[in-house]
Scaffold this motif. Structure first.
Motif, PDB file in Angstrom:
ATOM      1  N   ARG A 186      37.192  32.298  36.329  1.00 47.79           N
ATOM      2  CA  ARG A 186      36.979  30.882  35.986  1.00 47.79           C
ATOM      3  C   ARG A 186      35.896  30.670  34.928  1.00 47.79           C
ATOM      4  NH1 ARG A 186      37.434  30.062  41.709  1.00 47.79           N
ATOM      5  NH2 ARG A 186      39.439  29.067  42.093  1.00 47.79           N
ATOM      6  N   GLN A 187      35.123  31.663  34.635  1.00 49.36           N
ATOM      7  CA  GLN A 187      34.019  31.490  33.688  1.00 49.36           C
ATOM      8  C   GLN A 187      34.540  31.063  32.319  1.00 49.36           C
ATOM      9  OE1 GLN A 187      31.767  35.102  33.488  1.00 49.36           O
ATOM     10  NE2 GLN A 187      31.376  35.149  35.674  1.00 49.36           N
ATOM     11  N   THR A 188      33.829  30.142  31.717  1.00 47.56           N
ATOM     12  CA  THR A 188      34.172  29.690  30.380  1.00 47.56           C
ATOM     13  C   THR A 188      33.845  30.795  29.378  1.00 47.56           C
ATOM     14  OG1 THR A 188      33.824  27.378  30.947  1.00 47.56           O
ATOM     15  CG2 THR A 188      33.656  27.955  28.609  1.00 47.56           C
ATOM     16  N   ASP A 215      40.917  37.177  45.544  1.00 45.12           N
ATOM     17  CA  ASP A 215      39.832  36.291  45.978  1.00 45.12           C
ATOM     18  C   ASP A 215      38.492  36.669  45.377  1.00 45.12           C
ATOM     19  OD1 ASP A 215      41.538  34.777  47.519  1.00 45.12           O
ATOM     20  OD2 ASP A 215      41.105  35.844  49.383  1.00 45.12           O
ATOM     21  N   ASP A 216      38.222  37.960  45.284  1.00 44.71           N
ATOM     22  CA  ASP A 216      36.936  38.430  44.775  1.00 44.71           C
ATOM     23  C   ASP A 216      36.768  38.194  43.279  1.00 44.71           C
ATOM     24  OD1 ASP A 216      36.364  39.304  47.327  1.00 44.71           O
ATOM     25  OD2 ASP A 216      36.889  41.393  46.910  1.00 44.71           O
ATOM     26  N   ASP A 217      37.858  37.956  42.576  1.00 45.92           N
ATOM     27  CA  ASP A 217      37.796  37.789  41.123  1.00 45.92           C
ATOM     28  C   ASP A 217      37.890  36.338  40.663  1.00 45.92           C
ATOM     29  OD1 ASP A 217      37.459  40.469  40.567  1.00 45.92           O
ATOM     30  OD2 ASP A 217      39.608  40.852  40.477  1.00 45.92           O
ATOM     31  N   ALA A 218      38.009  35.396  41.596  1.00 44.78           N
ATOM     32  CA  ALA A 218      38.210  34.001  41.207  1.00 44.78           C
ATOM     33  C   ALA A 218      37.040  33.450  40.385  1.00 44.78           C
ATOM     34  CB  ALA A 218      38.470  33.131  42.437  1.00 44.78           C
ATOM     35  N   ALA A 219      35.824  33.667  40.830  1.00 49.29           N
ATOM     36  CA  ALA A 219      34.664  33.144  40.101  1.00 49.29           C
ATOM     37  C   ALA A 219      34.546  33.797  38.725  1.00 49.29           C
ATOM     38  CB  ALA A 219      33.388  33.363  40.911  1.00 49.29           C
ATOM     39  N   TRP A 220      34.805  35.085  38.662  1.00 42.69           N
ATOM     40  CA  TRP A 220      34.748  35.798  37.385  1.00 42.69           C
ATOM     41  C   TRP A 220      35.774  35.234  36.399  1.00 42.69           C
ATOM     42  CZ3 TRP A 220      39.072  38.617  35.771  1.00 42.69           C
ATOM     43  CH2 TRP A 220      38.914  39.319  34.571  1.00 42.69           C
ATOM     44  N   THR A 234      44.076  31.956  43.322  1.00 35.50           N
ATOM     45  CA  THR A 234      44.092  33.290  43.912  1.00 35.50           C
ATOM     46  C   THR A 234      45.512  33.658  44.327  1.00 35.50           C
ATOM     47  OG1 THR A 234      43.664  32.538  46.167  1.00 35.50           O
ATOM     48  CG2 THR A 234      41.737  33.009  44.764  1.00 35.50           C
ATOM     49  N   THR A 257      38.366  27.734  28.946  1.00 36.01           N
ATOM     50  CA  THR A 257      38.206  27.923  30.381  1.00 36.01           C
ATOM     51  C   THR A 257      39.589  28.100  31.005  1.00 36.01           C
ATOM     52  OG1 THR A 257      36.244  26.527  30.366  1.00 36.01           O
ATOM     53  CG2 THR A 257      37.234  26.988  32.507  1.00 36.01           C
ATOM     54  N   ARG A 298      39.784  43.346  37.154  1.00 38.95           N
ATOM     55  CA  ARG A 298      39.018  42.622  36.142  1.00 38.95           C
ATOM     56  C   ARG A 298      39.225  43.252  34.780  1.00 38.95           C
ATOM     57  NH1 ARG A 298      33.209  40.741  38.591  1.00 38.95           N
ATOM     58  NH2 ARG A 298      34.082  39.800  40.473  1.00 38.95           N
TER      59      ARG A 298
END
Length: 149
Positions: free
Chosen positions: A120-122, A113-118, A138, A133, A81
């Motif tokens: 994608r944040q706008t 995989d663990d960083d996908a949501a992070w 992944t 965005t 990250r």
């Protein structure tokens, strides 16, 4: 701010740029006019210099669509990250690529995989009126796609 040059995901995309089109279509649901092709372009078009440092995306591609104009895609594959990179550098990579190549551009982040949501944040660029965005896939999904295609 760039991934290692021996990163297997970047190596795969460099050797098989057609996977960019497949990833956008299959993994992100983009409806691309067919045939569409991805062609590597100079990452220097994403390059910026600030505060005594030089940065650029890991890869850049031209997306050619039948009967339409080209679009541009900067690609990053951060090993971990990088909040500052996501907030400040990633939008610049896309903007510079679009400006220098003369067309719409986006940024594709390839993350764990663990960083996908992070990822994608706008991101609010400035005072919130301008947002960015990133497109995100992944590493595992891209590597699986490479075996499938």
């Amino acid at each position: 701010m760039c991934a290692s040059p021996v990163d297997p995901v970047l190596d795969l995309l460099h050797r098989r740029p057609e996977l960019v089109v497949h990833a956008l279509h299959r993994l992100l649901g983009w409806e691309l006019e067919q045939p569409a092709q991805a062609e590597p372009v100079d990452i220097g078009d994403t390059q910026l210099y600030a505060h005594g440092h030089e940065w650029s995306a890991d890869l850049a591609f031209a997306l050619h669509r039948l009967g339409g104009p080209s679009t541009w895609l900067a690609v990053v594959a951060p090993p971990a990250r990088e909040e500052q990179a996501r907030a400040y550098l990633w939008p610049c990579y896309a903007a510079l690529l679009g400006l220098r190549r003369g067309g719409p551009a986006a940024l594709l982040a390839i993350v764990g995989d663990d960083d996908a949501a992070w990822a994608r944040q706008t991101v609010a660029c400035g005072f919130g009126a301008l947002t960015f965005t990133p497109l995100v896939i992944t590493r595992a999904a891209l590597l699986a796609l490479g075996e499938d295609v």
